[in-house]
Design an enzyme around this catalytic site. Structure first.
Site, PDB file in Angstrom:
ATOM      1  N   HIS A  78      75.914   1.675   8.279  1.00  0.00           N
ATOM      2  CA  HIS A  78      74.553   1.499   7.682  1.00  0.00           C
ATOM      3  C   HIS A  78      74.322   0.232   8.743  1.00  0.00           C
ATOM      4  O   HIS A  78      73.052   0.228   8.756  1.00  0.00           O
ATOM      5  CB  HIS A  78      74.772   0.812   6.541  1.00  0.00           C
ATOM      6  CG  HIS A  78      75.161   1.941   5.917  1.00  0.00           C
ATOM      7  ND1 HIS A  78      76.596   2.124   5.861  1.00  0.00           N
ATOM      8  CD2 HIS A  78      74.118   2.747   4.901  1.00  0.00           C
ATOM      9  CE1 HIS A  78      76.466   3.241   4.991  1.00  0.00           C
ATOM     10  NE2 HIS A  78      75.174   3.512   4.702  1.00  0.00           N
ATOM     11  N   ASP A  83      71.174  -3.994   5.404  1.00  0.00           N
ATOM     12  CA  ASP A  83      72.182  -3.462   3.381  1.00  0.00           C
ATOM     13  C   ASP A  83      72.856  -3.713   3.818  1.00  0.00           C
ATOM     14  O   ASP A  83      73.704  -3.951   1.928  1.00  0.00           O
ATOM     15  CB  ASP A  83      72.401  -1.660   4.654  1.00  0.00           C
ATOM     16  CG  ASP A  83      71.344  -0.953   4.641  1.00  0.00           C
ATOM     17  OD1 ASP A  83      70.123  -0.773   4.307  1.00  0.00           O
ATOM     18  OD2 ASP A  83      71.122   0.529   4.303  1.00  0.00           O
ATOM     19  N   TRP A  98      76.905  15.407   9.911  1.00  0.00           N
ATOM     20  CA  TRP A  98      76.199  14.748   8.775  1.00  0.00           C
ATOM     21  C   TRP A  98      74.484  16.220   9.313  1.00  0.00           C
ATOM     22  O   TRP A  98      73.652  15.896  10.068  1.00  0.00           O
ATOM     23  CB  TRP A  98      75.743  13.688   9.505  1.00  0.00           C
ATOM     24  CG  TRP A  98      75.969  12.472   9.177  1.00  0.00           C
ATOM     25  CD1 TRP A  98      75.691  11.060   8.344  1.00  0.00           C
ATOM     26  CD2 TRP A  98      77.128  12.035   9.404  1.00  0.00           C
ATOM     27  NE1 TRP A  98      76.658  10.557   8.304  1.00  0.00           N
ATOM     28  CE2 TRP A  98      77.912  10.984   8.655  1.00  0.00           C
ATOM     29  CE3 TRP A  98      78.526  13.297   9.797  1.00  0.00           C
ATOM     30  CZ2 TRP A  98      79.097  10.190   9.010  1.00  0.00           C
ATOM     31  CZ3 TRP A  98      79.887  12.663   9.349  1.00  0.00           C
ATOM     32  CH2 TRP A  98      80.026  11.048   9.049  1.00  0.00           C
ATOM     33  N   TYR A 156      71.194  16.420   8.414  1.00  0.00           N
ATOM     34  CA  TYR A 156      69.707  16.089   7.245  1.00  0.00           C
ATOM     35  C   TYR A 156      68.883  16.653   7.602  1.00  0.00           C
ATOM     36  O   TYR A 156      67.827  16.424   8.616  1.00  0.00           O
ATOM     37  CB  TYR A 156      70.118  14.559   7.439  1.00  0.00           C
ATOM     38  CG  TYR A 156      71.014  13.035   7.084  1.00  0.00           C
ATOM     39  CD1 TYR A 156      72.270  14.414   6.207  1.00  0.00           C
ATOM     40  CD2 TYR A 156      70.920  12.003   6.842  1.00  0.00           C
ATOM     41  CE1 TYR A 156      72.888  13.245   5.187  1.00  0.00           C
ATOM     42  CE2 TYR A 156      71.827  11.075   6.626  1.00  0.00           C
ATOM     43  CZ  TYR A 156      72.849  12.030   5.794  1.00  0.00           C
ATOM     44  OH  TYR A 156      74.528  11.285   5.255  1.00  0.00           O
ATOM     45  N   LYS A 209      78.595  17.232   5.678  1.00  0.00           N
ATOM     46  CA  LYS A 209      77.348  15.916   4.924  1.00  0.00           C
ATOM     47  C   LYS A 209      76.351  16.447   4.361  1.00  0.00           C
ATOM     48  O   LYS A 209      75.219  16.184   5.705  1.00  0.00           O
ATOM     49  CB  LYS A 209      77.811  14.092   5.340  1.00  0.00           C
ATOM     50  CG  LYS A 209      77.865  13.176   4.602  1.00  0.00           C
ATOM     51  CD  LYS A 209      78.208  12.287   5.744  1.00  0.00           C
ATOM     52  CE  LYS A 209      78.150  10.697   4.877  1.00  0.00           C
ATOM     53  NZ  LYS A 209      77.128  10.148   5.050  1.00  0.00           N
ATOM     54  N   ILE A 210      75.896  16.569   3.222  1.00  0.00           N
ATOM     55  CA  ILE A 210      74.884  16.986   2.781  1.00  0.00           C
ATOM     56  C   ILE A 210      73.825  15.936   1.415  1.00  0.00           C
ATOM     57  O   ILE A 210      75.329  15.767   0.846  1.00  0.00           O
ATOM     58  CB  ILE A 210      74.210  18.420   2.608  1.00  0.00           C
ATOM     59  CG1 ILE A 210      75.279  18.737   1.692  1.00  0.00           C
ATOM     60  CG2 ILE A 210      74.606  19.700   3.468  1.00  0.00           C
ATOM     61  CD1 ILE A 210      75.134  20.007   1.719  1.00  0.00           C
ATOM     62  N   LYS A 211      72.800  15.749   1.632  1.00  0.00           N
ATOM     63  CA  LYS A 211      72.334  15.053   0.583  1.00  0.00           C
ATOM     64  C   LYS A 211      72.174  15.621  -0.453  1.00  0.00           C
ATOM     65  O   LYS A 211      71.927  17.150  -0.553  1.00  0.00           O
ATOM     66  CB  LYS A 211      71.141  14.113   0.807  1.00  0.00           C
ATOM     67  CG  LYS A 211      71.129  14.335   2.472  1.00  0.00           C
ATOM     68  CD  LYS A 211      69.920  12.714   2.882  1.00  0.00           C
ATOM     69  CE  LYS A 211      70.308  11.674   3.716  1.00  0.00           C
ATOM     70  NZ  LYS A 211      70.194  10.259   3.733  1.00  0.00           N
ATOM     71  N   GLY A 214      73.338   8.404  -0.239  1.00  0.00           N
ATOM     72  CA  GLY A 214      72.218   7.772  -1.129  1.00  0.00           C
ATOM     73  C   GLY A 214      72.020   6.403  -0.947  1.00  0.00           C
ATOM     74  O   GLY A 214      73.400   6.084  -1.069  1.00  0.00           O
ATOM     75  N   ARG A 223      76.074   3.083   0.500  1.00  0.00           N
ATOM     76  CA  ARG A 223      75.750   1.801  -0.417  1.00  0.00           C
ATOM     77  C   ARG A 223      75.879   1.902  -1.524  1.00  0.00           C
ATOM     78  O   ARG A 223      75.817   0.815  -2.247  1.00  0.00           O
ATOM     79  CB  ARG A 223      74.521   2.258   0.023  1.00  0.00           C
ATOM     80  CG  ARG A 223      73.938   1.495   1.581  1.00  0.00           C
ATOM     81  CD  ARG A 223      72.067   1.946   1.591  1.00  0.00           C
ATOM     82  NE  ARG A 223      72.498   3.394   1.869  1.00  0.00           N
ATOM     83  CZ  ARG A 223      71.093   4.209   2.299  1.00  0.00           C
ATOM     84  NH1 ARG A 223      70.084   3.755   2.540  1.00  0.00           N
ATOM     85  NH2 ARG A 223      71.509   5.645   2.109  1.00  0.00           N
TER      86      ARG A 223
HETATM   87  P1  FBP Z   1      75.065   6.161   2.237  1.00  0.00           P
HETATM   88  O1  FBP Z   1      76.068   7.156   1.194  1.00  0.00           O
HETATM   89  O2  FBP Z   1      74.848   4.974   2.297  1.00  0.00           O
HETATM   90  O3  FBP Z   1      73.838   7.222   1.701  1.00  0.00           O
HETATM   91  O4  FBP Z   1      75.417   6.630   3.698  1.00  0.00           O
HETATM   92  C1  FBP Z   1      75.059   7.910   3.910  1.00  0.00           C
HETATM   93  C2  FBP Z   1      74.738   8.016   5.261  1.00  0.00           C
HETATM   94  O5  FBP Z   1      74.738   9.436   6.009  1.00  0.00           O
HETATM   95  C3  FBP Z   1      75.297   6.502   5.987  1.00  0.00           C
HETATM   96  O6  FBP Z   1      76.036   7.197   7.028  1.00  0.00           O
HETATM   97  C4  FBP Z   1      74.390   6.499   7.338  1.00  0.00           C
HETATM   98  O7  FBP Z   1      74.242   5.567   8.062  1.00  0.00           O
HETATM   99  C5  FBP Z   1      73.259   7.075   6.233  1.00  0.00           C
HETATM  100  O8  FBP Z   1      73.139   7.501   4.580  1.00  0.00           O
HETATM  101  C6  FBP Z   1      72.160   7.560   6.997  1.00  0.00           C
HETATM  102  O9  FBP Z   1      70.592   7.657   6.059  1.00  0.00           O
HETATM  103  P2  FBP Z   1      69.610   7.815   6.374  1.00  0.00           P
HETATM  104  O10 FBP Z   1      69.503   8.400   7.675  1.00  0.00           O
HETATM  105  O11 FBP Z   1      69.144   9.127   5.023  1.00  0.00           O
HETATM  106  O12 FBP Z   1      68.797   6.740   6.005  1.00  0.00           O
END
Ligand code: FBP
Length: 254
Positions: A22, A30, A145, A147, A178-180, A205, A232
């Site tokens: 982060h 963060d 990941w 997204y 790794k998905i949201k 998240g 986080r």
């Molecule tokens: P968190 O559990 O803190 O959300 O971490 C997952 C993650 O994919 C980190 O690896 C990355 O730094 C961050 O979230 C990216 O978040 P975004 O692109 O959604 O701001």
């Protein structure tokens, strides 16, 4: 034949990863309190019994490789990254480390972010295509990941787009995606179905209420994810070890 590239990262077939990239993705804002210190995070990962730690190259080089941590917890090296300073309209995250170098640093897996739906998605598919082949050649896992993001994406966490993300992960050959959270257990179940033999973990998240977060984990575990990759919601709290114990119970005691 499918090799079990994920084996070093699984305990009873389950995964609990601590994410710590982060500082690059969002900036040191963060990294509240003690979490600015990579050694604090590595200690937490080991004490908490995480099954993998996610770091960028520089932190791995200076705090992991050749240290006691290398013997204590397996590494997933994140090999692309971007800051949030530039426009996020059509995101692309550049590669900053070769797979072979990740292995030299002690990693047994590499991680790469794909922004599905971005105008630059084709470049990310090319990148990941090469990375996945190279990782498997070196007997390492390729973790994506995925997204959904960009002007074409109206809702980044809808059930439909999450299923699409999961399917693309399978078709690109990711060992794990790794998905949201797509909002419900049902929606996660559908995404897992779409991912087929590719395994799925939840991406944590931004920090939310502890109870709500644990509830989300319960739902996705019921839906069939093999675990979580969180940042986080753990290390932004004073009780990082306590919440880790609760997460561990949910993942491993089902
Ligand atoms: P968190 O559990 O803190 O959300 O971490 C997952 C993650 O994919 C980190 O690896 C990355 O730094 C961050 O979230 C990216 O978040 P975004 O692109 O959604 O701001």
């Amino acid at each position: 034949m499918m090799e079990d590239y994920l084996k070093p990262f699984l305990k009873k077939g389950k995964a609990m990863f601590l994410a710590y990239d982060h500082g690059f993705e969002h900036g040191p804002k963060d990294l509240i309190g003690k979490s600015l210190d990579p050694e604090y995070i590595l200690d937490l990962a080991v004490k908490g019994g995480y099954t993998g730690i996610i770091l960028q190259k520089g932190i791995a080089e200076k705090y992991y490789t050749g240290t006691k941590y290398q013997r204590q917890i397996p590494l997933i090296l994140k090999i692309n990254g971007k800051t949030n300073l530039c426009s996020q309209e059509e995101p692309y995250s550049a590669i900053n480390c070769r797979v072979e170098y990740a292995q030299q640093l002690g990693a047994q897996a590499v991680g790469y972010t794909i922004y599905l739906g971005s105008e630059k998605e084709t470049k990310m598919f090319e990148d990941f295509g090469r990375i996945q082949e190279e990782a498997h050649r070196l007997n390492m896992a390729a973790i994506a990941w995925i997204y959904p993001r960009g002007k074409a994406v109206l809702n980044e966490t809808s059930s439909e787009i999450t299923q699409y993300a999961a399917r693309v992960g399978l078709e690109l050959g990711a060992d794990l995606i790794k998905i949201k959270y797509p909002g419900s257990e049902e929606a996660m179940k559908e995404a897992i179905k779409a991912a087929g033999k590719t395994k799925v973990v939840l991406s944590g998240g931004p920090k939310i209420e502890e109870e709500e977060f644990l509830d989300e984990i319960k739902k996705v575990i019921k839906a069939g994810v093999i675990g979580v990759a969180v940042g986080r919601n753990v290390w932004q709290r004073d009780n990082a070890l306590e919440i880790t114990e609760k997460i561990k119970k949910i993942i491993f005691e089902v």
